[in-house]
Design a protein around this motif. Sequence first.
Motif, PDB file in Angstrom:
ATOM      1  N   CYS A 115      -5.773 -24.641  90.459  1.00 54.55           N
ATOM      2  CA  CYS A 115      -6.743 -25.315  89.580  1.00 54.55           C
ATOM      3  C   CYS A 115      -7.935 -25.848  90.388  1.00 54.55           C
ATOM      4  N   LEU A 117      -9.391 -28.647  90.415  1.00 50.07           N
ATOM      5  CA  LEU A 117      -9.291 -30.013  90.930  1.00 50.07           C
ATOM      6  C   LEU A 117      -8.643 -30.011  92.325  1.00 50.07           C
ATOM      7  N   ILE A 118      -7.590 -29.260  92.482  1.00 45.97           N
ATOM      8  CA  ILE A 118      -6.909 -29.195  93.786  1.00 45.97           C
ATOM      9  C   ILE A 118      -7.818 -28.490  94.799  1.00 45.97           C
ATOM     10  N   CYS A 145       2.376 -32.030  89.590  1.00 45.59           N
ATOM     11  CA  CYS A 145       2.482 -30.613  89.217  1.00 45.59           C
ATOM     12  C   CYS A 145       2.847 -29.770  90.452  1.00 45.59           C
ATOM     13  N   LYS A 148      -0.067 -29.353  93.074  1.00 41.43           N
ATOM     14  CA  LYS A 148      -0.283 -30.481  93.987  1.00 41.43           C
ATOM     15  C   LYS A 148       0.843 -30.569  95.013  1.00 41.43           C
ATOM     16  N   CYS A 285      -7.050 -32.560  80.871  1.00 38.56           N
ATOM     17  CA  CYS A 285      -7.129 -32.776  82.322  1.00 38.56           C
ATOM     18  C   CYS A 285      -8.173 -33.854  82.644  1.00 38.56           C
ATOM     19  N   LEU A 374      -8.013 -27.252  82.570  1.00 44.51           N
ATOM     20  CA  LEU A 374      -8.580 -26.513  83.701  1.00 44.51           C
ATOM     21  C   LEU A 374      -7.817 -25.205  83.856  1.00 44.51           C
ATOM     22  N   PHE A 376      -5.670 -22.405  85.217  1.00 41.58           N
ATOM     23  CA  PHE A 376      -4.505 -22.404  86.127  1.00 41.58           C
ATOM     24  C   PHE A 376      -3.753 -23.731  86.147  1.00 41.58           C
ATOM     25  N   CYS A 377      -4.096 -24.647  85.252  1.00 42.01           N
ATOM     26  CA  CYS A 377      -3.332 -25.898  85.161  1.00 42.01           C
ATOM     27  C   CYS A 377      -2.227 -25.695  84.141  1.00 42.01           C
ATOM     28  N   PRO A 379       0.612 -27.361  83.381  1.00 41.61           N
ATOM     29  CA  PRO A 379       1.120 -28.444  82.525  1.00 41.61           C
ATOM     30  C   PRO A 379       0.224 -28.706  81.313  1.00 41.61           C
ATOM     31  N   TYR A 380      -1.083 -28.823  81.532  1.00 42.04           N
ATOM     32  CA  TYR A 380      -1.951 -29.163  80.398  1.00 42.04           C
ATOM     33  C   TYR A 380      -2.228 -27.962  79.498  1.00 42.04           C
TER      34      TYR A 380
HETATM   35  S1  SF4 Z   1      -1.957 -31.350  86.657  1.00 41.06           S
HETATM   36 FE1  SF4 Z   1      -3.314 -29.625  86.300  1.00 41.06          FE
HETATM   37  S2  SF4 Z   1      -5.394 -30.366  86.698  1.00 41.06           S
HETATM   38 FE2  SF4 Z   1      -3.945 -31.811  87.629  1.00 41.06          FE
HETATM   39  S3  SF4 Z   1      -3.781 -31.094  89.725  1.00 41.06           S
HETATM   40 FE3  SF4 Z   1      -2.096 -30.189  88.586  1.00 41.06          FE
HETATM   41  S4  SF4 Z   1      -2.843 -28.171  87.947  1.00 41.06           S
HETATM   42 FE4  SF4 Z   1      -4.623 -29.401  88.572  1.00 41.06          FE
END
Ligand code: SF4
Length: 425
Positions: A115, A117-118, A145, A148, A285, A374, A376-377, A379-380
Amino acid sequence: MSEDYRGMWKDLGLDLAGHDALLGVLSGAYRDIFLSQKNRPEGMGYFDFVMSEVHGLRIRELLDEKKTGRKIIGSYCVFVPEEIVLAANATLVGLCSGADFAMSEVEKLLPRNTCALIKSSFGFKLGKVCPYLESADMIVGENTCDGKKKAYESLGHLVNNLFVMDLPQVKSEQGRALLKSEYQRFRTAVEALTGVVITVESLMLAIQTVNAKRAAIHRLYSLRKADPAPISGLDALLANQVFFYDNPARFTDSVNKICDELEKRIAEKNGVFPEKTPRILISGCPQAVPNWKLPFIVETSGAVIVGEESCVEERGTRNLTDASGKTVDEMMEAIVDRYYQVDCAIFTPNPQRLEHIQEMAAAYKADGVIHYGLQFCQPYLMESIPVEKALEEKNIPTLRIETDYSMEDVGQLKTRIEAFVEQLR
Ligand code: SF4
Ligand code: SF4
């Protein structure tokens, strides 16, 4: 920002050319997005100043604090308790990043389908452009997640003193016990870093300080229920983003001042958009600085954002910590209770989040919800489907957006969002 800071940035080991480029993008986006808005509350002048000095004066303040022996702790997640950090004479700063940087270097360490953010957090480290990251004496990662969790294994080789906190994924007795034992372990690590033992008095003061900051932001949320909206979603998002960087007491005062002004605006029916403008709730997100793409598109497409269910806004800040404990242990229990309510999509199952989105849509009188995921995220994005179903049950139209930090899809997003807003009229 004055030239005066270049020596400070150099001493921190920043790459000055890359940093100049980042500041150029940040200030250009800020001017085009925030300063072009009409009829902004005067109190936003404080946040404009903070943003203009986000890599300048605020960093100078943090470095001056460090000279007196205070430590800086950086975090990527709202599960890191600021109360513990403040009680041990340290300062917590948010490190989540909202812009692509040094992507070719990032993709040597992380798969492309990670994602934004990472990737952005890694880009800021590899490109040496984040003065917060370079000032930090400890960085806290958290096992939330999968992206992370695995990324912190690599980040541990890039930064000094990474503390990885394990987090429960299921809300159960064992889950709460894990959170409690991890917060105890974190407290011990922070005390060892600062050389300060947390006392009843220091923890009580820290709880009160963070509660005051959250109470001010709750006041801001409740004023956004008015129609016409007294503040734009962009400006409210900005105040919430500054929550993670600013001096807590100064932040609390500044938000309360804006709220005083907004109360007057509400009484005078002085809105930033006309009455009956379609009202949107954003859910999903977190949107970290300078990720303002979606709210800018929404608010230039005939709608106003009246609330945000995300860790930068209501999911992250919504509950206060019970301040009635008489011992450090009782207060630590209250801290665990408070954070245990955060309904991040990493939890399974996660019905509390669906209920919260339904409640927010009703409370803010939202005409529609945009779910922001986002790319590739998992969970969301996975949870966006049950979110849409839960909202359908309440007859609230939902638009699911999947995007990243690039500007390539702006035209396509604008077309979809304009059509959605039209449907809400
Ligand atoms: S929860 Fe989603 S947006 Fe947040 S770091 Fe993990 S993959 Fe990225
Ligand atoms: S979305 Fe989850 S992982 Fe991200 S900041 Fe919030 S609680 Fe932490």
